[in-house]
Design an enzyme around this catalytic site. Structure first.
Site, PDB file in Angstrom:
ATOM      1  N   LYS A   1       0.829  -1.219   0.000  1.00 47.13           N
ATOM      2  CA  LYS A   1       0.000   0.000   0.000  1.00 47.13           C
ATOM      3  C   LYS A   1       0.855   1.256   0.000  1.00 47.13           C
ATOM      4  O   LYS A   1       0.459   2.282  -0.548  1.00 47.13           O
ATOM      5  CB  LYS A   1      -0.988  -0.001   1.161  1.00 47.13           C
ATOM      6  CG  LYS A   1      -0.369  -0.138   2.550  1.00 47.13           C
ATOM      7  CD  LYS A   1      -0.282   1.145   3.291  1.00 47.13           C
ATOM      8  CE  LYS A   1       0.237   0.853   4.702  1.00 47.13           C
ATOM      9  NZ  LYS A   1       0.680   2.023   5.387  1.00 47.13           N
TER      10      LYS A   1
ATOM     11  N   ASP B   1      -6.359   0.116   4.807  1.00 44.14           N
ATOM     12  CA  ASP B   1      -5.131   0.894   4.920  1.00 44.14           C
ATOM     13  C   ASP B   1      -4.729   1.486   3.572  1.00 44.14           C
ATOM     14  O   ASP B   1      -4.212   2.602   3.506  1.00 44.14           O
ATOM     15  CB  ASP B   1      -4.026  -0.005   5.474  1.00 44.14           C
ATOM     16  CG  ASP B   1      -2.985   0.752   6.280  1.00 44.14           C
ATOM     17  OD1 ASP B   1      -3.162   1.955   6.525  1.00 44.14           O
ATOM     18  OD2 ASP B   1      -1.983   0.122   6.661  1.00 44.14           O
TER      19      ASP B   1
ATOM     20  N   THR C   1      -4.128   5.454   3.097  1.00 39.45           N
ATOM     21  CA  THR C   1      -2.792   5.926   2.728  1.00 39.45           C
ATOM     22  C   THR C   1      -2.788   6.604   1.364  1.00 39.45           C
ATOM     23  O   THR C   1      -2.063   7.571   1.150  1.00 39.45           O
ATOM     24  CB  THR C   1      -1.799   4.744   2.752  1.00 39.45           C
ATOM     25  OG1 THR C   1      -1.868   4.116   4.031  1.00 39.45           O
ATOM     26  CG2 THR C   1      -0.377   5.196   2.516  1.00 39.45           C
TER      27      THR C   1
ATOM     28  N   SER D   1      -0.033  11.630   4.318  1.00 47.83           N
ATOM     29  CA  SER D   1       0.691  10.361   4.272  1.00 47.83           C
ATOM     30  C   SER D   1       2.092  10.610   3.736  1.00 47.83           C
ATOM     31  O   SER D   1       2.270  11.290   2.728  1.00 47.83           O
ATOM     32  CB  SER D   1      -0.065   9.377   3.369  1.00 47.83           C
ATOM     33  OG  SER D   1       0.803   8.464   2.756  1.00 47.83           O
ATOM     34  N   ARG D   2       3.088  10.056   4.398  1.00 50.96           N
ATOM     35  CA  ARG D   2       4.475  10.248   3.954  1.00 50.96           C
ATOM     36  C   ARG D   2       4.660   9.746   2.533  1.00 50.96           C
ATOM     37  O   ARG D   2       5.375  10.358   1.733  1.00 50.96           O
ATOM     38  CB  ARG D   2       5.423   9.513   4.903  1.00 50.96           C
ATOM     39  CG  ARG D   2       5.424  10.074   6.305  1.00 50.96           C
ATOM     40  CD  ARG D   2       6.354   9.294   7.214  1.00 50.96           C
ATOM     41  NE  ARG D   2       5.993   7.892   7.359  1.00 50.96           N
ATOM     42  CZ  ARG D   2       5.199   7.389   8.296  1.00 50.96           C
ATOM     43  NH1 ARG D   2       4.650   8.198   9.173  1.00 50.96           N
ATOM     44  NH2 ARG D   2       4.946   6.099   8.357  1.00 50.96           N
TER      45      ARG D   2
ATOM     46  N   GLU E   1       7.986   4.824   3.632  1.00 53.11           N
ATOM     47  CA  GLU E   1       8.268   3.394   3.571  1.00 53.11           C
ATOM     48  C   GLU E   1       8.235   2.844   2.157  1.00 53.11           C
ATOM     49  O   GLU E   1       8.964   1.911   1.824  1.00 53.11           O
ATOM     50  CB  GLU E   1       7.288   2.605   4.442  1.00 53.11           C
ATOM     51  CG  GLU E   1       7.288   2.992   5.898  1.00 53.11           C
ATOM     52  CD  GLU E   1       6.250   4.058   6.246  1.00 53.11           C
ATOM     53  OE1 GLU E   1       5.905   4.883   5.364  1.00 53.11           O
ATOM     54  OE2 GLU E   1       5.783   4.074   7.390  1.00 53.11           O
TER      55      GLU E   1
END
Length: 169
Positions: free
Chosen positions: A27, A80, A84, A90-91, A117
């Site tokens: 994701k 999720d 996201t 969201s990063r 991530e």
């Protein structure tokens, strides 16, 4: 489970670790794709298509690794993924937004105090897709952009020029 539960937080159990791990990792890569789409101004239909087709990629990989499609369709997968991919805070999506707006990967990552991530997991997702033979065009396209192997406009063109086929084939 009651210990974790609160009036504003309701946990659900999932016994499928593989499905949960696949959802949690992929994701983030897909959120970068959604950010790129948003940064390029491609609209809500493109955003929805990326989430939907990305979910198909997640499911294919989860099942190929021995996970359960039902887990990937639950909160730790689809839930999720939607969150996201729909939150500019969201990063991962914010990394994609910067790339879609024309920044280089280095510029987009410069000065970040937190880790996106998806940037770290995209190469592993690409390697896993090659190893398992699972079709993951969106995830692979993001990995190519992050590795500097293609540009955002080339990525979009490549995804949109893929051969036409039935959705469930």
């Amino acid at each position: 489970m009651e210990t974790l539960s609160a009036p504003t937080f309701r946990p659900y159990l999932a016994g499928d670790l593989i499905g949960a791990e696949v959802g949690g990792a992929i994701k983030n890569v897909l959120a970068i794709a959604c950010g790129i789409s948003e940064g390029r101004g491609l609209g809500r239909s493109a955003h929805a298509a990326l989430i939907t087709r990305g979910f198909a990629e997640m499911t294919r990989m989860g099942v190929a690794l021995g996970g359960e499609a039902e887990t990937v369709a639950g909160l730790c997968g689809l839930g999720d993924l939607v969150l996201t991919c729909s939150s500019p805070q969201s990063r991962n999506m914010s990394l994609g937004l910067a790339l879609g707006q024309g920044q280089t990967v280095e510029q987009a990552l410069a000065g970040k105090r937190s880790v996106a991530e998806g940037y770290e997991s995209a190469p592993a997702v690409r390697e896993l897709a090659a190893k398992t033979g699972v079709d993951m065009p969106i995830s692979l396209a993001v990995a190519d952009v992050l590795a500097g192997e293609t540009t955002v406009p080339e990525m979009i063109e490549a995804l949109l020029s893929r051969p036409l086929k039935a959705e469930r084939s």
